[in-house]
Design a protein around this motif. Structure first.
Motif, short mmCIF file in Angstrom:
data_model
loop_
_atom_site.label_atom_id
_atom_site.label_comp_id
_atom_site.label_asym_id
_atom_site.label_seq_id
_atom_site.Cartn_x
_atom_site.Cartn_y
_atom_site.Cartn_z
N LYS A 1 -8.60 7.84 -2.59
CA LYS A 1 -7.87 6.61 -2.91
C LYS A 1 -8.02 6.27 -4.38
O LYS A 1 -8.98 6.71 -5.05
CB LYS A 1 -8.34 5.45 -2.03
CG LYS A 1 -9.74 4.94 -2.33
CD LYS A 1 -10.17 3.92 -1.31
CE LYS A 1 -9.40 2.62 -1.48
NZ LYS A 1 -9.91 1.57 -0.56
N GLN B 1 0.85 -1.18 0.00
CA GLN B 1 0.00 0.00 0.00
C GLN B 1 0.89 1.24 0.00
O GLN B 1 1.81 1.33 0.81
CB GLN B 1 -0.86 0.06 1.26
CG GLN B 1 -1.60 -1.21 1.59
CD GLN B 1 -2.09 -1.20 3.04
OE1 GLN B 1 -3.03 -0.49 3.37
NE2 GLN B 1 -1.44 -1.97 3.89
N ILE C 1 -3.36 5.59 -1.47
CA ILE C 1 -4.22 6.51 -0.74
C ILE C 1 -3.45 7.81 -0.51
O ILE C 1 -2.25 7.78 -0.21
CB ILE C 1 -4.72 5.90 0.60
CG1 ILE C 1 -5.36 4.54 0.32
CG2 ILE C 1 -5.70 6.83 1.29
CD1 ILE C 1 -6.02 3.88 1.50
N THR D 1 -2.61 -0.32 -4.42
CA THR D 1 -3.44 0.36 -3.42
C THR D 1 -2.76 1.67 -3.09
O THR D 1 -1.64 1.69 -2.56
CB THR D 1 -3.58 -0.49 -2.15
OG1 THR D 1 -4.11 -1.75 -2.53
CG2 THR D 1 -4.51 0.18 -1.15
#
Lengths: 313, 123
Positions: free
Chosen positions: A152, A59, A162, A160
């Motif tokens: 996001k 992430q 954000i 992923t």
């Protein structure tokens, strides 16, 4: 990767595979890595984006909320997730007894007590709630004030991602970073692209990380600000490794310092025309120079091992 | 009529300090009764909101007129709310600034003449 100008003695060699697999099996999956630097423009975003693209199932959080720019390279479609709010005081003048408890409590000077009324300055308020707590007359209520946005990448994106953005004219980046960090999936590794400097926003990122990568260049400015960032990371007891960007430029002061202090140099990104050109076009260089994917993967493995052994600082 | 001058020291011979929020002292003179008092500026060492603390203090002291140099938007809003007339352009000593005001040489501020945090930049 070019041949280093001087022999590197602090390159990491991992020999104990058993030990490694033992510790990486559990904790490393939850690994949080902050990519920071003292100086701006040293390559934090470059390292964060390329590292995230090189390793899978990670992430990426853009915590540089005053100027989030990871997505300039990623070009994902962003969806709003939440508006970041700060609770600021609202004073009911009919109930206020002008006792001054609120204004003398406020460390941020967001409240001023005049002889006949209390004035509030929401832009200075950190939302601690202390003023309403100390108001004996119950004249203070807290109301939400938007200060930023969390977005996001759409689900079809390859990563992923954000990102937090502080609203224009707002001063407090830290609450936006804190909100951003509440969206972490604790089952997968995290990469934070940190803001520059060594102030509160940076500390809120470094302090949340298991490992801190300091990106620097071996120039007088780069070295000076690297030392400040290193001091911050050490105060927070976060292990540190270095990425030397624009390697070949400047001198060898960072390398000599790291060798003397036993700080690992995790990666060297050469002062290379191709890398510079891809950067100027907004293309992460791992996409066009596949040999770098492996280098970033290796760096990630090294970090996992180092964070596990808690060496580096 | 209480006239307040932002200053480096506590008495009329002190040098003025044109930075309202970050000055060390406010010298308050009442020419009608010949009194001179001073208060330490609570904003001088504030990490933020210095002008707010400074304006709050002189409003609390019942000042009618402020003679200073630069005033930011937050302090200006408090000074206006408290009905304090603000004049800018002070120089020299506190006593000299008062004479210049009395001679009508200082301009009345109608709006803030500095941005927030400008007082931090003083050397």
């Amino acid at each position: 990767m070019p041949v280093p100008k001087t022999p590197v003695q602090n390159t990491i060699t991992i020999t104990d595979d058993c030990f490694l697999s033992l510790c990486t099996g559990g904790k490393a999956q939850l690994m949080k890595i902050a990519i920071a630097s003292g100086k701006g423009g040293t390559g934090k975003t470059t390292v964060a984006v390329n590292l995230a693209l090189a390793i899978e199932e990670v992430q990426l959080f853009d915590c540089d909320v005053e100027e989030p720019n990871c997505n300039l390279f990623l070009e994902f479609e962003l969806e709003p997730v939440e508006e970041v709010i700060c609770l600021v005081p609202e004073i009911n003048p009919d109930m206020c007894t002008l006792c001054r408890n609120c204004s003398s409590f406020c460390k941020y000077n967001a409240l001023a007590a005049l002889p006949n009324k209390i004035l509030s300055f929401p832009a200075l308020c950190h939302g601690c709630g202390g003023c309403s707590f100390v108001c004996l007359a119950g004249a203070l209520k807290e109301k939400p004030r938007p200060i930023g946005m969390i977005e996001k990448a759409s689900p079809e994106s390859s990563l992923t991602f954000i990102c937090g953005t502080l609203n224009i004219g707002e001063a407090m980046a830290t609450p936006v970073i804190r909100s951003l960090q509440r969206h972490i999936d604790e089952n997968r590794p995290v990469i934070f692209d940190s803001p520059p400097g060594t102030a509160c926003p940076v500390l809120s990122v470094m302090g949340y990380a298991d490992y801190c990568v300091l990106v620097t260049e071996s120039t007088p400015f780069g070295f000076h600000d690297f030392l400040l960032a290193l001091e911050a990371a050490r105060a927070l007891k976060v292990p540190v490794g270095v990425v030397l960007n624009r390697d070949g430029l400047g001198d060898s002061r960072v390398e000599e310092f790291c060798r003397a202090e036993g700080i690992p140099i995790l990666l060297r990104i050469p002062n290379d025309k191709m890398i510079a050109r891809l950067y100027s076009e907004g293309t992460p260089f791992v996409k066009e120079m596949p040999e770098w994917k492996k280098k970033f993967e290796d760096m990630f493995e090294t970090i996992k091992a180092l964070a596990c052994k808690n060496t580096g600082v | 009529m209480k006239i307040c001058i932002s200053a480096c020291g506590k008495d009329p011979d002190s040098e003025v300090d044109p930075q309202f929020g970050r000055c060390n002292y406010f010298v308050i003179i009442d020419p009608d009764i010949g009194s001179v008092t001073s208060i330490k500026n609570p904003g001088s060492e504030a990490s933020g909101g210095a002008g707010i603390r400074a304006a709050e203090a002189i409003a609390g002291a019942g000042v009618n007129t402020l003679l200073t140099g630069s005033v930011g938007p937050n302090s200006f809003s408090i000074l206006s709310e408290a009905g304090i007339e603000t004049c800018s352009g002070i120089r020299g000593t506190v006593a000299f600034a008062l004479r210049e005001y009395q001679a009508g040489k200082l301009a009345v501020l109608e709006s803030p003449n500095a941005s927030t945090h400008s007082g931090i930049k003083k050397s």
